[in-house]
Design a protein around this motif. Structure first.
Motif, PDB file in Angstrom:
ATOM      1  N   ARG A 272      46.234 -47.311   6.898  1.00  0.00           N
ATOM      2  CA  ARG A 272      45.694 -48.360   8.102  1.00  0.00           C
ATOM      3  C   ARG A 272      45.376 -47.376   9.031  1.00  0.00           C
ATOM      4  N   GLN A 273      45.964 -45.817   9.098  1.00  0.00           N
ATOM      5  CA  GLN A 273      45.645 -45.110  10.248  1.00  0.00           C
ATOM      6  C   GLN A 273      44.138 -44.744  10.150  1.00  0.00           C
ATOM      7  N   ARG A 274      43.671 -44.731   8.721  1.00  0.00           N
ATOM      8  CA  ARG A 274      42.409 -44.374   8.369  1.00  0.00           C
ATOM      9  C   ARG A 274      41.519 -45.421   8.250  1.00  0.00           C
ATOM     10  N   THR A 275      41.832 -46.640   8.861  1.00  0.00           N
ATOM     11  CA  THR A 275      41.269 -47.729   8.314  1.00  0.00           C
ATOM     12  C   THR A 275      40.948 -48.574   9.762  1.00  0.00           C
ATOM     13  N   SER A 276      39.818 -48.897  10.040  1.00  0.00           N
ATOM     14  CA  SER A 276      39.762 -49.844  11.355  1.00  0.00           C
ATOM     15  C   SER A 276      39.044 -51.290  10.989  1.00  0.00           C
ATOM     16  N   VAL A 277      39.493 -52.105  11.521  1.00  0.00           N
ATOM     17  CA  VAL A 277      39.020 -53.672  11.290  1.00  0.00           C
ATOM     18  C   VAL A 277      38.934 -54.512  12.571  1.00  0.00           C
ATOM     19  N   ILE A 278      37.998 -55.348  12.347  1.00  0.00           N
ATOM     20  CA  ILE A 278      37.537 -56.383  13.522  1.00  0.00           C
ATOM     21  C   ILE A 278      37.653 -57.694  12.654  1.00  0.00           C
ATOM     22  N   TYR A 279      38.310 -58.583  12.802  1.00  0.00           N
ATOM     23  CA  TYR A 279      38.330 -59.967  12.146  1.00  0.00           C
ATOM     24  C   TYR A 279      37.433 -60.778  12.911  1.00  0.00           C
ATOM     25  N   GLN A 280      37.044 -61.839  12.312  1.00  0.00           N
ATOM     26  CA  GLN A 280      36.257 -63.155  13.105  1.00  0.00           C
ATOM     27  C   GLN A 280      36.985 -63.500  14.358  1.00  0.00           C
ATOM     28  N   ASP A 281      38.359 -63.945  13.825  1.00  0.00           N
ATOM     29  CA  ASP A 281      39.200 -64.387  14.746  1.00  0.00           C
ATOM     30  C   ASP A 281      40.072 -63.457  15.675  1.00  0.00           C
ATOM     31  N   PHE A 282      39.292 -62.210  16.073  1.00  0.00           N
ATOM     32  CA  PHE A 282      39.922 -61.342  16.951  1.00  0.00           C
ATOM     33  C   PHE A 282      40.792 -61.682  18.213  1.00  0.00           C
ATOM     34  N   SER A 341      33.484 -63.063  29.003  1.00  0.00           N
ATOM     35  CA  SER A 341      32.795 -64.080  28.019  1.00  0.00           C
ATOM     36  C   SER A 341      33.059 -63.921  26.716  1.00  0.00           C
ATOM     37  N   LYS A 342      33.012 -64.807  25.768  1.00  0.00           N
ATOM     38  CA  LYS A 342      33.315 -64.594  24.435  1.00  0.00           C
ATOM     39  C   LYS A 342      32.648 -63.303  23.733  1.00  0.00           C
ATOM     40  N   GLY A 343      31.318 -63.223  24.122  1.00  0.00           N
ATOM     41  CA  GLY A 343      30.591 -62.199  23.597  1.00  0.00           C
ATOM     42  C   GLY A 343      31.120 -60.840  24.028  1.00  0.00           C
ATOM     43  N   GLN A 344      31.487 -60.860  25.552  1.00  0.00           N
ATOM     44  CA  GLN A 344      32.133 -59.447  26.086  1.00  0.00           C
ATOM     45  C   GLN A 344      33.374 -59.143  25.501  1.00  0.00           C
ATOM     46  N   TRP A 345      34.359 -60.223  25.059  1.00  0.00           N
ATOM     47  CA  TRP A 345      35.827 -59.849  24.267  1.00  0.00           C
ATOM     48  C   TRP A 345      35.307 -59.302  22.991  1.00  0.00           C
ATOM     49  N   GLN A 346      34.180 -60.062  22.194  1.00  0.00           N
ATOM     50  CA  GLN A 346      33.841 -59.501  20.951  1.00  0.00           C
ATOM     51  C   GLN A 346      33.564 -57.886  21.053  1.00  0.00           C
ATOM     52  N   ARG A 347      33.040 -57.351  22.253  1.00  0.00           N
ATOM     53  CA  ARG A 347      32.456 -56.138  22.298  1.00  0.00           C
ATOM     54  C   ARG A 347      33.731 -55.214  22.736  1.00  0.00           C
ATOM     55  N   VAL A 348      34.748 -55.867  23.290  1.00  0.00           N
ATOM     56  CA  VAL A 348      35.947 -55.240  23.478  1.00  0.00           C
ATOM     57  C   VAL A 348      36.777 -54.788  22.145  1.00  0.00           C
ATOM     58  N   ILE A 361      35.805 -48.741   7.603  1.00  0.00           N
ATOM     59  CA  ILE A 361      35.517 -49.685   8.659  1.00  0.00           C
ATOM     60  C   ILE A 361      35.309 -51.095   8.157  1.00  0.00           C
ATOM     61  N   ILE A 362      35.937 -51.993   8.467  1.00  0.00           N
ATOM     62  CA  ILE A 362      35.846 -53.507   7.891  1.00  0.00           C
ATOM     63  C   ILE A 362      35.410 -54.393   9.178  1.00  0.00           C
ATOM     64  N   MET A 363      34.629 -55.347   9.076  1.00  0.00           N
ATOM     65  CA  MET A 363      33.819 -55.861  10.153  1.00  0.00           C
ATOM     66  C   MET A 363      33.592 -57.367   9.640  1.00  0.00           C
ATOM     67  N   ASP A 364      34.388 -58.287  10.203  1.00  0.00           N
ATOM     68  CA  ASP A 364      34.199 -59.454   9.775  1.00  0.00           C
ATOM     69  C   ASP A 364      33.321 -60.435  10.792  1.00  0.00           C
ATOM     70  N   GLU A 365      32.050 -60.924  10.802  1.00  0.00           N
ATOM     71  CA  GLU A 365      31.423 -61.572  11.602  1.00  0.00           C
ATOM     72  C   GLU A 365      31.375 -60.782  12.798  1.00  0.00           C
ATOM     73  N   PRO A 366      31.014 -59.486  13.103  1.00  0.00           N
ATOM     74  CA  PRO A 366      31.418 -58.960  14.254  1.00  0.00           C
ATOM     75  C   PRO A 366      30.573 -58.871  15.346  1.00  0.00           C
ATOM     76  N   THR A 367      29.172 -59.799  15.065  1.00  0.00           N
ATOM     77  CA  THR A 367      28.429 -59.987  16.107  1.00  0.00           C
ATOM     78  C   THR A 367      28.187 -61.502  16.551  1.00  0.00           C
ATOM     79  N   SER A 368      28.811 -62.380  15.915  1.00  0.00           N
ATOM     80  CA  SER A 368      28.854 -63.789  16.028  1.00  0.00           C
ATOM     81  C   SER A 368      28.651 -64.427  17.308  1.00  0.00           C
ATOM     82  N   ALA A 369      29.307 -63.693  18.186  1.00  0.00           N
ATOM     83  CA  ALA A 369      29.286 -64.293  19.607  1.00  0.00           C
ATOM     84  C   ALA A 369      28.143 -63.533  20.491  1.00  0.00           C
ATOM     85  N   LEU A 370      27.354 -62.663  20.016  1.00  0.00           N
ATOM     86  CA  LEU A 370      26.398 -62.129  20.662  1.00  0.00           C
ATOM     87  C   LEU A 370      25.003 -62.599  20.785  1.00  0.00           C
ATOM     88  N   ASP A 371      24.291 -62.425  21.425  1.00  0.00           N
ATOM     89  CA  ASP A 371      23.034 -62.862  21.660  1.00  0.00           C
ATOM     90  C   ASP A 371      22.004 -61.926  20.764  1.00  0.00           C
TER      91      ASP A 371
END
Length: 439
Positions: A272-282, A341-348, A361-371
């Protein structure tokens, strides 16, 4: 310490008690000894009732969380659901109160009986000693000293046995804790350490939630520079697959190989130290901005230059210019901080992924809150950042990803139906008349 203090007091007072001619005082110990065995039984009984009602307590805590959470409360108020939720909370609390009453009644009844027995024994001892002292022209001081001594012996024995009873009860909870710790040790000790991740291969991978098959004979090869996008309807197995890839589930069948080594033989912490993930429900962490970003790599928490560079990548650098405390600004309203905002939190959340600088790198719906405009910018930067890494993206929004050279994996009912490039995906979707899937 309480146990030790009680033992010291007992030893000192018993040595005094032996100076009295009347040796019947020892029967005062009957009650503490009896109380010890009774309270051991009660402790085990109480533990079983509490354990059987764990789910009830969790439900109570969950509803309490909902009605005090700034994210959930908006929807609860909007749907006028607060009253119903409060009644549900009261009903559960009433159930909790009933089982607490049951425990209390048993404790009061048994300890009440023991108290009556104790008073009777004390009364008989004191009366016997008074009669004996009068017959022998004893002093009032001897009588008072005897009463004081048996009180002290009885009280200190009670302290000792109560301490032992409490330890006996607590051991049941402690045993559960150590079982959990032992499981963790079994998972990590003696495993292979991963220094980098160069390839991941899934062979006949299957996984079930209880009896429901979530993944069915998945074969997939992941290597750097060949991004994969998992697409499919809800329930097709995408989220389950990325959780397994992140080492959250181990009871799968089939094999996973990391750098040619079996995944089961690898130390998950090093992986996991070599893995990075963002979940949809971050998560939104009610910590400082610095902590929110560095949570995936605490070694860089004081590296301001790197954090600002990452904030610039996700286009949040200008956002914090007005914050008085800069990177040390408290985030979220729970503690009077700055809200995003939700989109800004997603960028965090994406920033956490970038600061980790992982191989996988694993990304689950990484841009769902972005315009759309921001989504395009962020995806460009992610693709550039991950060009020499293994990248897996789960997304329902396919159109923004069509401009990149990626492999699209179509999943359905836990299976991989197709592995297609951009042109192949467009042709497939046109054949299936699922134009909406590309929008």
């Amino acid at each position: 310490m309480e146990l030790f203090r009680g033992l010291v007091s007992i030893i000192s007072i018993i040595s005094l008690m032996f100076s009295y001619d009347n040796q019947y005082w020892a029967i005062i110990l009957i009650v503490p000894i009896l109380s010890f065995f009774v309270n051991n039984k009660l402790g085990k009984y109480s533990y079983k009732i509490e354990k059987n009602n764990t789910l009830l307590l969790r439900k109570s805590d969950y509803i309490k969380y909902l009605i005090t959470n700034d994210i959930a409360i908006k929807e609860i108020i909007s749907f006028n659901y607060f009253g119903t939720l409060l009644e549900k909370f009261k009903a559960i609390k009433e159930e909790v109160l009933q089982y607490l009453k049951k425990i209390s009644f048993v404790y009061i009844l048994t300890n009440g009986i023991l108290l009556i027995i104790e008073l009777l024994i004390k009364s008989i001892l004191i009366v016997t000693f008074i009669i004996s002292s009068i017959e022998q022209s004893g002093l009032i001081g001897d009588i008072m000293g005897f009463i004081y001594s048996i009180d002290n012996v009885q009280n200190n024995f009670t302290i000792v046995f109560n301490s032992l009873s409490q330890l006996y009860k607590e051991q049941f909870y402690v045993e559960n804790f150590f079982k959990f710790i032992d499981i963790e040790k079994e998972k990590t000790e003696g495993k292979l350490i991963v220094d980098d991740i160069k390839s991941i291969e899934l062979c006949n991978l299957s996984f079930s939630y209880y009896s429901k098959l979530a993944l069915n004979n998945i074969d997939l090869h992941l290597v750097p520079g060949e991004p994969v996008v998992l697409i499919g309807e809800n329930g097709s197995g995408k989220s389950t697959l990325i959780k397994i890839l992140n080492g959250l589930y181990e009871n799968y069948s089939g094999d996973i190989y990391v750098n040619g080594k079996k995944f089961r033989d690898i130390n998950k912490d090093s992986y996991r130290q070599r893995t990075s993930v963002i979940y949809q429900d971050f998560n939104h962490y009610e910590f400082t901005l610095r902590e929110n970003i560095s949570i995936s790599n605490m070694e860089n928490i004081t590296n301001d230059d790197l954090i600002y560079k990452i904030l610039d990548i996700v286009e949040l650098k200008n956002q914090i210019q007005d914050y008085k405390d800069g990177l040390d600004t408290q985030m979220g309203k729970w503690f009077g901080g700055e809200e995003l905002s939700k989109g800004q939190w997603q960028r965090v959340a994406i920033s956490r992924l970038l600061i980790a600088d992982a191989d996988f790198i694993i990304m689950d719906e990484p841009t769902s809150a972005l315009d759309p405009a921001m989504e395009s910018k962020i995806l460009d930067k992610i693709m550039e950042f991950a060009k020499d890494k293994i990248l897996v993206i789960v997304s329902h929004r396919i159109k923004p990803l069509l401009k990149y050279k990626v492999n699209f994996i179509i999943m359905k009912n836990g299976k991989i139906l197709k592995k297609l490039d951009k042109e192949g995906l467009e042709n497939y979707m046109n054949e299936q008349k699922k134009y909406n899937f590309l929008n």
